[in-house]
Design an enzyme around this catalytic site. Structure first.
Site, mmCIF file in Angstrom:
data_model
loop_
_atom_site.group_PDB
_atom_site.id
_atom_site.type_symbol
_atom_site.label_atom_id
_atom_site.label_comp_id
_atom_site.label_asym_id
_atom_site.label_seq_id
_atom_site.Cartn_x
_atom_site.Cartn_y
_atom_site.Cartn_z
ATOM 1 N N TRP A 101 0.827 -1.215 0.000
ATOM 2 C CA TRP A 101 0.000 0.000 0.000
ATOM 3 C C TRP A 101 0.852 1.252 0.000
ATOM 4 O O TRP A 101 0.493 2.251 -0.627
ATOM 5 C CB TRP A 101 -1.000 -0.009 1.151
ATOM 6 C CG TRP A 101 -2.063 -1.051 0.937
ATOM 7 C CD1 TRP A 101 -2.278 -2.165 1.692
ATOM 8 C CD2 TRP A 101 -3.027 -1.088 -0.125
ATOM 9 N NE1 TRP A 101 -3.313 -2.894 1.169
ATOM 10 C CE2 TRP A 101 -3.798 -2.265 0.065
ATOM 11 C CE3 TRP A 101 -3.315 -0.256 -1.208
ATOM 12 C CZ2 TRP A 101 -4.841 -2.625 -0.800
ATOM 13 C CZ3 TRP A 101 -4.363 -0.612 -2.066
ATOM 14 C CH2 TRP A 101 -5.096 -1.784 -1.852
ATOM 15 N N LYS A 103 -12.026 -2.125 6.526
ATOM 16 C CA LYS A 103 -11.221 -3.150 7.170
ATOM 17 C C LYS A 103 -11.675 -3.292 8.625
ATOM 18 O O LYS A 103 -12.122 -4.348 9.042
ATOM 19 C CB LYS A 103 -9.733 -2.796 7.134
ATOM 20 C CG LYS A 103 -8.988 -3.073 5.824
ATOM 21 C CD LYS A 103 -9.681 -2.620 4.592
ATOM 22 C CE LYS A 103 -9.017 -3.015 3.293
ATOM 23 N NZ LYS A 103 -7.813 -2.299 2.969
ATOM 24 N N ASP A 148 -1.229 6.036 6.685
ATOM 25 C CA ASP A 148 -2.338 5.244 6.160
ATOM 26 C C ASP A 148 -2.602 4.163 7.199
ATOM 27 O O ASP A 148 -1.859 3.201 7.319
ATOM 28 C CB ASP A 148 -1.949 4.628 4.810
ATOM 29 C CG ASP A 148 -3.020 3.671 4.277
ATOM 30 O OD1 ASP A 148 -4.042 3.476 4.952
ATOM 31 O OD2 ASP A 148 -2.813 3.124 3.175
HETATM 32 C C1 LIG Z 1 -7.419 -1.657 1.731
HETATM 33 C C2 LIG Z 1 -6.308 -0.704 1.895
HETATM 34 C C3 LIG Z 1 -6.154 0.392 1.034
HETATM 35 C C4 LIG Z 1 -7.056 0.623 -0.169
HETATM 36 O O1 LIG Z 1 -8.331 1.003 0.217
HETATM 37 P P1 LIG Z 1 -9.415 1.447 -0.877
HETATM 38 O O2 LIG Z 1 -10.535 1.936 -0.029
HETATM 39 O O3 LIG Z 1 -9.741 0.243 -1.683
HETATM 40 O O4 LIG Z 1 -8.810 2.510 -1.703
HETATM 41 C C5 LIG Z 1 -5.120 1.269 1.282
HETATM 42 N N1 LIG Z 1 -4.277 1.093 2.313
HETATM 43 C C6 LIG Z 1 -4.391 0.063 3.153
HETATM 44 C C7 LIG Z 1 -3.433 -0.069 4.288
HETATM 45 C C8 LIG Z 1 -5.410 -0.868 2.976
HETATM 46 O O5 LIG Z 1 -5.528 -1.905 3.819
#
Ligand SMILES: *Cc1c(COP(=O)(O)O)cnc(C)c1O
Length: 370
Positions: free
Chosen positions: A109, A204, A180
């Site tokens: 990511w 998540k 993030d």
């Molecule tokens: C799932 C995830 C993303 C992407 O999320 P989207 O909502 O599909 O853009 C980005 N960073 C992390 C750490 C993730 O687990």
């Protein structure tokens, strides 16, 4: 929820969208056709009407109290997933400047984020764990942050690799630290004051797909260039109370219920962290006790509390493992295609019983096939 539907629910190890607390789903079901007192389903109500406004205020207040977010920070509910933040962050903090955004890369990511950031300005990866196939996080001294960096960006939990920072990476006080936190948001308490901006898509650990929470220090809102498209400008969302345009009302409603569940049923983020540590330990102990058969991906000091990644001796056994687990009511255990192996995502809503069921299955499977 009917008894049969509840009984059919498997232990869901999906990485995202992921398991939600059963009580939250039940409340949503009860209120689905008619939100109490509103005369309509939440899906049918104006975002500017009283019922939804109070739902959104409550969601924000509960998040603020869970995480201890002061008034120096805005809490925004945005769309576009985590992926839009890959662009929005550099668009607001970098576009039109000569400054540099610095990145720590510890998995997939972070790598995706830096690709988007490069389109907005000067970007530098000051740490990249690729030589060891993204199995660890940097130690203090492994990288150098510039005095004039626009920000330092990292991903607190790499969902695909199962690599999590035990605490925030070193960052000078004068540089905004950006995280993030999509896959470990609300899994433990956070020192919000250390951050310039922290964000998480909900699907998540915090709710359904469709909403992304952005917690941003208010002084950073001034940086966005006037030429940004309106939706990309953080301060528009702050000024409009996340109603610059129609927010994702249903996703925010469910997120608010998850936050309430954390506060009222779990007892806050310290209690949640304790449960999460115990759950993760059950699986890591099982991996370590069967180390001739299971191989953990992450280095022990940065093993994720949320995504437990490991491999089996070969691909055939991995496929067999996933299939047999499904027959035992444990679903979505296949690892991400880019890493392979098994990934057991054990977010907040995964009950301890699910983790113990998986651990027992792992022991049996290793004994039979090892
Ligand atoms: C799932 C995830 C993303 C992407 O999320 P989207 O909502 O599909 O853009 C980005 N960073 C992390 C750490 C993730 O687990």
């Amino acid at each position: 929820m009917s008894v049969t539907a509840t009984a059919q629910r498997a232990f869901n190890f999906s990485a995202g969208p992921a398991a939600l607390p059963l009580t939250v789903l039940q409340q949503v079901q009860e209120e689905f056709l008619c939100l109490p007192g509103a005369g309509a389903s939440l899906l049918e109500l104006s975002h500017r009407g009283k019922p939804f406004v109070s739902i959104m205020e409550d969601a924000e207040a509960t998040l603020r109290s869970l995480l201890g977010v002061s008034d120096d920070y805005a809490v925004l509910f945005l769309q576009g997933g985590a992926a839009l933040q890959f662009s929005m962050i550099p668009a607001n903090l970098l576009r039109g400047t000569e400054m540099t955004g610095q990145y720590l890369l510890t998995g997939s990511w972070g790598k995706k984020a830096i690709v988007e950031a490069r389109k907005e300005g000067n970007i530098e990866a000051i740490y990249d764990a690729k030589d060891s196939n993204y199995d660890h996080v940097p130690r203090p001294g492994d990288y150098q942050v510039r005095d004039d960096a626009a920000y330092l960006y990292y991903c607190s939990n790499e969902t695909i690799q199962g690599v999590q920072y035990p605490t925030e990476p070193d960052c000078p006080d004068s540089i905004p630290l950006i995280s993030d936190a999509s896959s470990d948001f609300l899994c433990r308490p956070l020192p919000i004051d250390k951050y310039g901006l922290i964000y998480a898509c909900a699907q998540k650990n915090a709710g359904p797909a469709g909403v992304t929470v952005v917690v941003v220090r208010r002084d950073l809102l001034e940086r966005g260039s006037e030429s940004l498209p309106g939706y990309l400008q953080y301060r528009n969302h702050e000024a409009g109370g996340s109603m610059w345009n129609t927010p994702p009302t249903f996703a925010i409603y469910v997120l608010g219920k998850v936050a309430r569940w954390l506060a009222d049923d779990i007892g806050g983020l310290e209690a949640m962290e304790k449960q999460n540590r115990e759950k993760a330990q059950v699986l890591y102990d099982t991996i370590d006790a069967n180390s001739g058969f299971y191989q953990g991906h992450a280095k022990p000091e940065c093993r994720s509390l949320m995504n437990v990644t490991f491999t089996l001796p070969n691909d055939e056994l991995q496929t067999q493992f996933v299939d047999e687990a499904a027959q035992h009511s444990m679903v979505s255990l296949k690892g991400h295609r880019s890493v392979g192996g098994i990934r057991a995502s054990i977010y907040n809503a995964m009950p301890r019983e699910g983790v113990e069921t998986l651990a027992n299955f792992m022991k049996d499977f290793a004994a039979k096939n090892g």
